[in-house]
Design an enzyme around this catalytic site. Structure first.
Site, PDB file in Angstrom:
ATOM      1  N   HIS A 141       0.957  -0.724   0.242  1.00 34.57           N
ATOM      2  CA  HIS A 141       0.201  -0.230  -0.086  1.00 34.57           C
ATOM      3  C   HIS A 141       0.465   1.448   0.263  1.00 34.57           C
ATOM      4  CE1 HIS A 141      -4.101  -1.615   0.382  1.00 34.57           C
ATOM      5  NE2 HIS A 141      -3.394  -2.364   0.980  1.00 34.57           N
ATOM      6  N   LYS A 196      -8.981  14.127   3.466  1.00 36.51           N
ATOM      7  CA  LYS A 196      -8.083  12.662   3.473  1.00 36.51           C
ATOM      8  C   LYS A 196      -6.930  12.845   4.376  1.00 36.51           C
ATOM      9  CE  LYS A 196      -6.903  13.985  -0.603  1.00 36.51           C
ATOM     10  NZ  LYS A 196      -6.665  13.182  -1.757  1.00 36.51           N
ATOM     11  N   ARG A 197      -6.410  12.000   5.080  1.00 33.79           N
ATOM     12  CA  ARG A 197      -5.647  12.054   6.555  1.00 33.79           C
ATOM     13  C   ARG A 197      -4.822  13.397   6.005  1.00 33.79           C
ATOM     14  NH1 ARG A 197      -4.933   8.362  10.591  1.00 33.79           N
ATOM     15  NH2 ARG A 197      -3.600   9.505  11.114  1.00 33.79           N
ATOM     16  N   LYS A 227       0.956  14.655   0.877  1.00 32.17           N
ATOM     17  CA  LYS A 227      -0.936  15.034   0.702  1.00 32.17           C
ATOM     18  C   LYS A 227      -0.652  16.193  -0.370  1.00 32.17           C
ATOM     19  CE  LYS A 227      -3.049  10.643   2.525  1.00 32.17           C
ATOM     20  NZ  LYS A 227      -3.972  10.131   1.566  1.00 32.17           N
ATOM     21  N   THR A 235      -8.506   7.118  -2.893  1.00 31.80           N
ATOM     22  CA  THR A 235      -9.948   6.314  -3.052  1.00 31.80           C
ATOM     23  C   THR A 235     -11.239   7.808  -3.028  1.00 31.80           C
ATOM     24  OG1 THR A 235      -9.831   5.776  -0.711  1.00 31.80           O
ATOM     25  CG2 THR A 235      -9.289   3.764  -2.189  1.00 31.80           C
ATOM     26  N   LYS A 242     -13.996   8.497  -5.559  1.00 33.51           N
ATOM     27  CA  LYS A 242     -15.262   8.810  -4.732  1.00 33.51           C
ATOM     28  C   LYS A 242     -15.852  10.055  -5.161  1.00 33.51           C
ATOM     29  CE  LYS A 242     -13.668   6.639  -0.382  1.00 33.51           C
ATOM     30  NZ  LYS A 242     -13.566   6.808   0.548  1.00 33.51           N
TER      31      LYS A 242
HETATM   32  C1  LIG Z   1     -12.233   7.617   0.998  1.00 33.30           C
HETATM   33  C2  LIG Z   1     -11.639   7.573   2.210  1.00 33.30           C
HETATM   34  C3  LIG Z   1     -10.456   7.619   3.210  1.00 33.30           C
HETATM   35  C4  LIG Z   1      -9.177   7.683   1.778  1.00 33.30           C
HETATM   36  O1  LIG Z   1      -8.788   9.253   1.474  1.00 33.30           O
HETATM   37  P1  LIG Z   1      -7.655   9.651   0.583  1.00 33.30           P
HETATM   38  O2  LIG Z   1      -7.481  10.492  -0.262  1.00 33.30           O
HETATM   39  O3  LIG Z   1      -7.735   8.440  -0.885  1.00 33.30           O
HETATM   40  O4  LIG Z   1      -6.004   9.091   1.099  1.00 33.30           O
HETATM   41  C5  LIG Z   1      -9.639   8.685   4.283  1.00 33.30           C
HETATM   42  N1  LIG Z   1     -10.598   8.243   4.399  1.00 33.30           N
HETATM   43  C6  LIG Z   1     -12.337   8.234   4.554  1.00 33.30           C
HETATM   44  C7  LIG Z   1     -13.152   8.547   5.515  1.00 33.30           C
HETATM   45  C8  LIG Z   1     -12.695   7.704   3.313  1.00 33.30           C
HETATM   46  O5  LIG Z   1     -14.463   7.633   3.558  1.00 33.30           O
END
Ligand SMILES: *Cc1c(COP(=O)(O)O)cnc(C)c1O
Length: 835
Positions: free
Chosen positions: A378, A568-569, A574, A676, A680
């Site tokens: 990952h 995101k985190r 990032k 991911t 979305k």
């Molecule tokens: C989809 C999702 C992530 C992943 O987000 P990235 O932008 O791909 O790092 C992290 N936290 C939550 C709550 C999510 O739904």
């Protein structure tokens, strides 16, 4: 306002009885009679006077009713798998970021119309009731959410799959913001009984360790030479496939001591001692480690990882032995997927079972182990690649250490045979790192499995060509790619019902289980009727979000502004800082030229920082300061707004993503394995402004780069310019960068907080700007200008949005799981027939 109304049901109510999957009899839930499931649960489960019944009790009663409805089907799924004896997938993951279950289960069981009517008839506030359910936050971010999407896809595709994880008593911490800084609070999500879990104490599994433990001063200490054992108690949760046909299981292990009451110790009078030991055992699954993309190398985490592996393999072997007699059939009957290296001790544990319990010889055991296991990588970040001290293996897992050393010895021989005398290569490939005496868990996982996959094309290529190139050269056939995906049920159908309905009206609803069907939207991109329907759906989602935010947090945002999100985190790679620089630049421009004609914008941020990651916490502080300064400046009121939404979680993502116009995916190229949330957003018709990184590259390829706002250095360019890159050069030569940084360094956003500005100066300028914010700043601003111009042409904007949705089908987790099933697991669906 017209948009403020609840989404109307356009279509006439269908014959309700026909909309329920035929295998369910659930009229009883909704009949409203005294013995309906709901009434009974409400009345009897809590033994409360009706005046004391609140939304929490109502939530529980609905959840228990839905569980009653699915329970027979859940048992039947188990029964069919037992009878048909298909090949079973065991998906091992330290994290499952599940979110809420009630609304998802209602939708996947096809009960949504009935439920809506039921809520209406009982005059229940649906939203308030659903939000009584705490988010099951058993994960940090993308990796855990991926595991949850995968389970849902397996169930929908009727694949016999079982998730294995840990039942953390405390999940991901709750985040609040105090004075701009992140505060962490424990997430006591099990304070009240969870209606979705079923304890199965009769399936408990003993786990043997080479040492004992005590908790002293809050930390776990090993006592060498005194073997001990733990007990893994499984708690099962239903995983409902769409259409409610197969209901798979997520099995989470809780730790306990095998002898709850040690009568020996009791008789010796050590009552407290006996109970204190219990406390220690339960510590193992007490809390989730909140470190994303970092390995903190703590002993308790090591025990957690082994505990997951030992319990899950014992369970899978027990199931296997029930219907099969020869160990040689194991790889034909069980496929075990390791979600990152966290469960990679499975290599040594399966070898131990085959050698010591099954009494097979080494060659046979090794062959079976490799053919059964597969590994998903990952991340390429060195700080995230797990390495455990040899000493801990000696202490806790002496037999596993013997096995690992033998695997390592044979691996060295293999390399020596192929590349005689190439000692450098042997060292680089070795499982036990020379000098440091650390066990490289990724090497163990690659050597002991038949498949290693990355999670997007670029990531799989970098993994193979850079990170573990020596192992890839040794075992080229094991390496492959499986680009991530997300489930369109939760991330479109459930979270964005308005858009989902608009899509279904245009192309039918096959897309729900075959997202490639979304491609039919492409021909509607120029259809003014459809374009305006999509536009209306987006506008409604924005209003809905604004209303929700107002009610939740008292924050007022304007749906007539561009909703521009980065959620995101929080991590340096990032680059939330880069987004912050962009906003400062836009602010600076308006201050210089108040008459500037720019579309009004609202920037949303959300995300948690690992509690020990100071730079990430600084990012949060800066963004909050920026928000406060801009809020306080009347000059930009109504034109610029920054909102940091606390406590990012699945439920917040479900609210914000459908309402977003713009998705920021701006990692330093080469650092984001896949992402991911990018997918979305795409499914929900947001346009992406982003770098050529992770799956964003493939998304842009699918939709056409002209429908994306791509910018910045490529991964190749990042790698090549590392040696000579100088942030100071950009500061000296690019006027807007200098203006932006000077504005920040002057303390404009952090008056009386010199530590904040100093730290930022260090990260972005003096310390070398590791993540190359300044290198990409100017092209980010250019992409942003293109985006602003497009927004002035709503038709053209929504045309691109539709082309994005139309191309998002490839990023359904059904596609990903289909590829795993075909290429790695070789499993077939095992449909549970209707009654
Ligand atoms: C989809 C999702 C992530 C992943 O987000 P990235 O932008 O791909 O790092 C992290 N936290 C939550 C709550 C999510 O739904």
């Amino acid at each position: 306002m017209e948009e403020n109304q609840k989404t109307p049901t356009h279509r006439p109510e269908p014959d309700v009885a026909n909309s329920i999957p035929p295998q369910y009899d659930c009229g009883c839930l909704f009949s409203g009679s005294d013995n309906a499931l709901y009434e009974r649960h409400l009345l009897f489960d809590n033994v409360l006077a009706s005046s004391e019944i609140g939304n929490r009790e109502r939530y529980e009663a609905v959840a228990h009713s839905v569980r009653d409805i699915l329970s027979q089907r859940w048992e039947k799924t188990e029964e069919i798998y037992d009878r048909e004896n298909p090949k079973l997938i065991g998906y091992l993951s330290m994290e499952f970021l599940i979110g809420r279950s009630l609304s998802n289960n209602i939708v996947n069981l096809g009960l949504d119309r009935l439920a809506r009517r039921f809520f209406h008839e009982h005059q229940l506030d649906e939203l308030a009731l659903l939000s009584e359910e705490p988010d099951a936050g058993l994960g940090n971010g993308g990796l855990g959410r991926l595991a949850a999407c995968f389970l849902e896809s397996m169930a929908t595709m009727q694949l016999p799959g079982m998730g294995y994880g840990l039942r953390y008593e405390y999940g991901m911490f709750k985040q609040s913001i105090v004075d701009g800084w992140q505060r962490e609070q424990p997430d006591n999500w099990l304070r009240r009984p969870d209606p979705w879990e079923v304890a199965r104490p009769h399936l408990a599994v003993p786990v043997e360790l080479g040492c004992s433990f005590e908790v002293r001063e809050g930390s776990l200490r090993a006592i060498a030479g005194v073997p001990s054992s733990l007990l893994g108690i499984p708690y099962d949760r239903p995983v409902v496939g769409y259409g409610g046909k197969n209901i798979n299981t997520l099995r989470l292990w809780a730790s306990a001591t095998p002898h709850v009451f040690d009568f020996q110790e009791f008789s010796a009078g050590d009552f407290v001692g006996a109970l204190a030991e219990r406390l220690t055992a339960e510590t193992v699954t007490r809390v989730l480690y909140p470190d994303d993309s970092t390995s903190m190398g703590q002993g308790l985490r090591f025990v957690q990882e082994y505990f997951l592996v030992a319990c899950s393999l014992a369970d899978l072997v027990r199931r296997f032995q029930k219907n099969n007699s020869s160990w040689d059939d194991l790889p034909e009957k069980v496929a075990i997927q390791l979600n990152d290296t966290h469960p990679s001790l499975a290599v040594a544990e399966l070898m131990r079972i085959l050698l010591d319990v099954a009494k097979l010889d080494w060659e046979r055991s090794w062959d079976i182990t490799k053919r059964t296991l597969a590994y998903t990588n990952h991340t390429l970040l060195p700080e995230a690649l797990e390495k455990w001290p040899l000493r801990w293996f000696e202490l806790m897992l002496p037999r596993h250490l013997q096995i690992i050393l033998e695997i390592d010895r044979r691996l060295g021989e293999e390399v020596q045979t192929r590349w005689p005398g190439d000692n450098g290569r042997i060292e680089r490939i070795a499982i036990v790192e020379q000098g440091s005496h650390l066990v490289r868990m990724a090497h163990l996982a690659i050597a002991g499995s038949h498949s290693t996959n990355g999670v997007a094309e670029i990531h799989s290529n970098l993994l193979r060509n850079v990170t573990v190139s020596d192992l890839a050269e040794l075992y080229p056939d094991r390496f492959n790619n499986k680009t991530n995906g997300v489930t369109p049920r939760r991330w479109l159908l459930l979270s964005n019902p308005g858009l989902a309905e608009c899509i279904s009206e245009a192309i039918g609803d096959r897309w729900k289980t075959d997202a490639t069907d979304l491609k039919h939207l492409k021909s509607l991109a120029d259809d003014s009727g459809f374009t305006s329907a999509v536009q209306t759906a987006k506008r409604r989602a924005k209003v809905r979000f604004a209303d929700w935010l107002k009610a939740q947090a008292g924050i007022q945002v304007d749906p007539d502004t561009i909703f521009d999100s980065q959620v995101k985190r929080i991590h340096e790679y990032k680059r939330q800082f880069l987004n912050g620089l962009r906003i400062v630049a836009l602010y600076h421009r308006l201050r210089q030229n108040p008459d500037l004609d720019t579309p009004p914008r609202t920037f949303f941020f959300a995300g948690k920082a690992a509690p020990a990651y100071h730079a990430a916490k600084l990012i949060i502080k800066f963004l909050n300061n920026l928000a406060a300064t801009i809020d306080g400046d009347p000059l930009v009121r109504g034109r610029l707004r920054v909102v940091f939404l606390p406590d990012y979680c699945v439920s917040l993502a479900e609210q914000l993503i459908p309402a977003s116009d713009v998705s920021n995916q701006i990692s330093t190229a080469g650092y984001e394995a896949s992402g991911t949330s990018n997918m979305k957003f795409m499914m929900n018709g947001a346009l992406t402004i982003g770098t050529r990184d992770g799956a964003t590259i493939e998304m842009a390829e699918a939709a056409g780069e002209e429908n994306f706002f791509l910018f910045g250095l490529t991964a190749d360019q990042v790698a090549k310019s590392r040696g000579w890159y100088s942030p100071g050069w950009h500061y000296e030569h690019e006027a807007e960068i200098r203006a932006v940084l000077d504005m920040i360094f002057s303390g404009e956003f952090s008056r009386n907080e010199p530590a904040v500005t100093d730290a930022m100066r260090n990260i972005l300028l003096l310390g070398g700007d590791t993540y190359m914010h300044l290198a990409d700043f100017t092209s980010y601003m250019e992409a942003d200008s293109r985006l602003q111009s497009l927004y002035r042409e709503p038709e053209a904007w929504h045309r691109k949005a539709i082309l994005n949705i139309a191309a998002s089908g490839r990023f359904s987790s059904d596609r990903t799981i289909g590829e795993y099933a075909r290429d790695i697991w070789e499993v077939r669906p095992c449909p549970v027939p209707s009654n």
